[in-house]
Design a protein around this motif. Structure first.
Motif, PDB file in Angstrom:
ATOM      1  N   VAL A 287       0.838  -1.202   0.000  1.00  0.00           N
ATOM      2  CA  VAL A 287       0.000   0.000   0.000  1.00  0.00           C
ATOM      3  C   VAL A 287       0.874   1.253   0.000  1.00  0.00           C
ATOM      4  CG1 VAL A 287      -1.581   1.363   1.418  1.00  0.00           C
ATOM      5  CG2 VAL A 287      -2.045  -1.058   1.015  1.00  0.00           C
ATOM      6  N   GLU A 288       1.923   1.253   0.806  1.00  0.00           N
ATOM      7  CA  GLU A 288       2.823   2.409   0.824  1.00  0.00           C
ATOM      8  C   GLU A 288       3.488   2.606  -0.529  1.00  0.00           C
ATOM      9  OE1 GLU A 288       5.561   1.897   4.017  1.00  0.00           O
ATOM     10  OE2 GLU A 288       4.036   2.114   5.580  1.00  0.00           O
ATOM     11  N   ARG A 291       0.993   4.071  -3.035  1.00  0.00           N
ATOM     12  CA  ARG A 291       0.719   5.482  -2.748  1.00  0.00           C
ATOM     13  C   ARG A 291       1.883   6.375  -3.179  1.00  0.00           C
ATOM     14  NH1 ARG A 291      -2.580   4.541   2.934  1.00  0.00           N
ATOM     15  NH2 ARG A 291      -4.646   4.534   1.966  1.00  0.00           N
ATOM     16  N   ARG A 292       3.111   5.863  -3.043  1.00  0.00           N
ATOM     17  CA  ARG A 292       4.258   6.639  -3.526  1.00  0.00           C
ATOM     18  C   ARG A 292       4.211   6.778  -5.049  1.00  0.00           C
ATOM     19  NH1 ARG A 292       7.218   3.624   0.328  1.00  0.00           N
ATOM     20  NH2 ARG A 292       8.032   2.260  -1.329  1.00  0.00           N
ATOM     21  N   ASN A 294       1.477   6.686  -6.907  1.00  0.00           N
ATOM     22  CA  ASN A 294       0.402   7.637  -7.189  1.00  0.00           C
ATOM     23  C   ASN A 294       0.871   9.081  -7.010  1.00  0.00           C
ATOM     24  OD1 ASN A 294      -1.429   5.640  -7.789  1.00  0.00           O
ATOM     25  ND2 ASN A 294      -2.536   5.770  -5.862  1.00  0.00           N
ATOM     26  N   HIS A 295       1.607   9.304  -5.914  1.00  0.00           N
ATOM     27  CA  HIS A 295       2.081  10.658  -5.632  1.00  0.00           C
ATOM     28  C   HIS A 295       3.036  11.126  -6.722  1.00  0.00           C
ATOM     29  CE1 HIS A 295       3.334  14.170  -3.369  1.00  0.00           C
ATOM     30  NE2 HIS A 295       4.596  13.800  -3.517  1.00  0.00           N
ATOM     31  N   PRO A 312      -2.035   5.672 -12.329  1.00  0.00           N
ATOM     32  CA  PRO A 312      -2.487   5.826 -10.945  1.00  0.00           C
ATOM     33  C   PRO A 312      -3.567   4.813 -10.599  1.00  0.00           C
ATOM     34  CG  PRO A 312      -3.419   7.543 -12.333  1.00  0.00           C
ATOM     35  CD  PRO A 312      -2.427   6.801 -13.178  1.00  0.00           C
ATOM     36  N   GLU A 314      -6.357   4.288  -7.614  1.00  0.00           N
ATOM     37  CA  GLU A 314      -6.974   4.884  -6.431  1.00  0.00           C
ATOM     38  C   GLU A 314      -7.210   3.804  -5.383  1.00  0.00           C
ATOM     39  OE1 GLU A 314     -10.862   7.591  -5.239  1.00  0.00           O
ATOM     40  OE2 GLU A 314     -10.205   7.418  -7.334  1.00  0.00           O
ATOM     41  N   LEU A 315      -6.702   4.031  -4.196  1.00  0.00           N
ATOM     42  CA  LEU A 315      -6.771   3.031  -3.129  1.00  0.00           C
ATOM     43  C   LEU A 315      -7.661   3.495  -1.980  1.00  0.00           C
ATOM     44  CD1 LEU A 315      -3.062   1.865  -2.672  1.00  0.00           C
ATOM     45  CD2 LEU A 315      -4.958   0.468  -3.506  1.00  0.00           C
ATOM     46  N   ALA A 403      -5.440   9.198  -6.354  1.00  0.00           N
ATOM     47  CA  ALA A 403      -5.582   9.080  -4.897  1.00  0.00           C
ATOM     48  C   ALA A 403      -4.248   9.374  -4.237  1.00  0.00           C
ATOM     49  CB  ALA A 403      -6.053   7.686  -4.527  1.00  0.00           C
ATOM     50  N   GLY A 404      -4.324   9.817  -2.991  1.00  0.00           N
ATOM     51  CA  GLY A 404      -3.099  10.059  -2.234  1.00  0.00           C
ATOM     52  C   GLY A 404      -2.637   8.839  -1.521  1.00  0.00           C
TER      53      GLY A 404
END
Length: 404
Positions: A287-288, A291-292, A294-295, A312, A314-315, A403-404
């Protein structure tokens, strides 16, 4: 005009802890109806591992009536007893658990035991019977062909070759190319109940299952082992929004000061730690990582994003807000005496705040007192994220939302 993203559902492993997922699904379905969102199956891609793989298959095989599927799962998990999952009678304990502990104490060198060495701590034949009543795999092919979902994937790990395998089934007219990564691969299959038993075969606890892998038979165990990217199958199968339901806390608050015993850890304490490593750690890392990504993609202009193979995803992650070990500790007495005696042999003892080894027991606590509390917790945790859940279920406002 809002677009309809491909939504994926990822159900992780965790033995009896997977009851939490049912509470999340119940609350999500309630919010969906209250908001009068589009009817039908909200998850086009459904993936799962271990007990989460069983829940995933049950949902997929009733994708034409999600309300009924979730209600059925809730009824099964709410009324569950260990003897529906593994043999808990005295004879069953003697034939598996007691023999295993005896072997551990006197070694594998005694010839008569080598000839009849036990395969696992527990006999999960009852689970096979339950799955055949619970998961109508014969419906899956038609549901895929009719468009009620795009894919089902279940993951298992080979003891024979070390390969981490994701088995998936899609509609015959919508083939999906298999994929291969370091020490993990995916391949199409026609699901059988043995795939689910293999994925849920907790190491040492339940027996491995023989499955065909590229024209050869290999022995498979729990898919949470060596699962470095739990969200990956859903993304490979086309999911653009992914709901991940965990079976343990993603991050332990540093403010929680817990008493730490200073005596040597029991087998149960070590086993619980190992189980947590197998079932929980990879999800947090994956998950981390997503998210990285995505960012990073969110920092790129649209033109640059079109020239990268990354996209991307979205989570939305819903995981227990309470320690499931602590909940399990309050329900150890619900286990049959034979099971408590077996677990006592490896150091599970006490109850409540004084319990030892509750982490290990939590994976085997298939008793209604425990599973019902987990279902209630899953419902409460989901309702606490009401706005995030509704955002996940609604159509996308723009194609470039990240998503962030």
């Amino acid at each position: 005009m809002p677009s309809t993203p491909v939504r994926g559902l990822v159900l992780t492993g965790g033995g009896a802890r997977a009851a939490y997922q049912v509470g999340v699904l119940q609350a999500l379905n309630r919010l969906r109806h209250e908001a009068q969102l589009a009817p039908g199956n909200p998850f086009q891609v459904i993936t799962g591992t271990s007990a989460g793989g069983i829940n995933a298959a049950a949902l997929a095989c009733s994708a034409d009536d999600v309300d009924r599927a979730i209600q059925s799962l809730a009824e099964i998990w709410s009324g569950l007893h260990v003897d529906q999952v593994y043999r808990s009678d005295a004879l069953g304990m003697i034939r598996t658990g007691a023999r295993w502990l005896t072997m551990m104490s006197i070694g594998w060198v005694i010839a008569r035991w080598v000839r009849q060495r036990p395969r696992s701590l527990l006999d999960n034949q009852p689970l096979g019977d339950l799955l055949r009543r619970m998961v109508a795999l014969e419906r899956l092919e038609d549901l895929l062909a009719e468009g009620h979902l795009r894919a089902l994937a279940v993951t298992a790990s080979s003891y024979s070759s070390g390969v981490h395998a994701t088995f998936y089934q899609v509609a015959a007219d919508s083939p999906q190319q298999p994929w291969v990564r370091s020490q993990r691969m995916a391949l199409p299959c026609q699901f059988q109940h043995e795939h689910l038993l293999a994925s849920a075969a907790i190491p040492f606890v339940f027996p491995a299952q023989a499955l065909a892998l590229q024209d050869r038979l290999e022995w498979f165990g729990d898919g949470s082992m060596r699962q470095t990217a739990p969200v990956s199958p859903a993304v490979h199968l086309g999911a653009e929004r992914v709901l991940v339901i965990g079976a343990g806390r993603m991050h332990e608050p540093t403010s929680l000061q817990r008493p730490v015993p200073d005596d040597y850890p029991s087998v149960a304490q070590i086993g619980g730690h190992v189980m947590s490593s197998i079932f929980l750690d990879a999800l947090s890392v994956d998950v981390e990582r997503l998210r990285r990504i995505n960012h990073t993609l969110g920092l790129l202009p649209a033109e640059s994003r079109r020239h990268t193979p990354l996209r991307p995803v979205e989570l939305l992650v819903i995981a227990p807000s309470q320690r499931l070990d602590d909940i399990a500790a309050r329900h150890l007495s619900a286990l049959p005496l034979s099971v408590r005696a077996l677990l006592g042999g490896v150091g599970v003892e006490g109850e409540g705040s004084s319990a030892r080894g509750a982490a290990l027991a939590s994976y085997l606590l298939f008793e209604a007192d425990f599973t019902q509390e987990l279902i209630r917790l899953g419902e409460a945790d989901t309702l606490a994220q009401r706005e995030a859940v509704l955002h996940f279920l609604r159509p996308a406002e723009t194609a470039d939302s990240v998503a962030g």
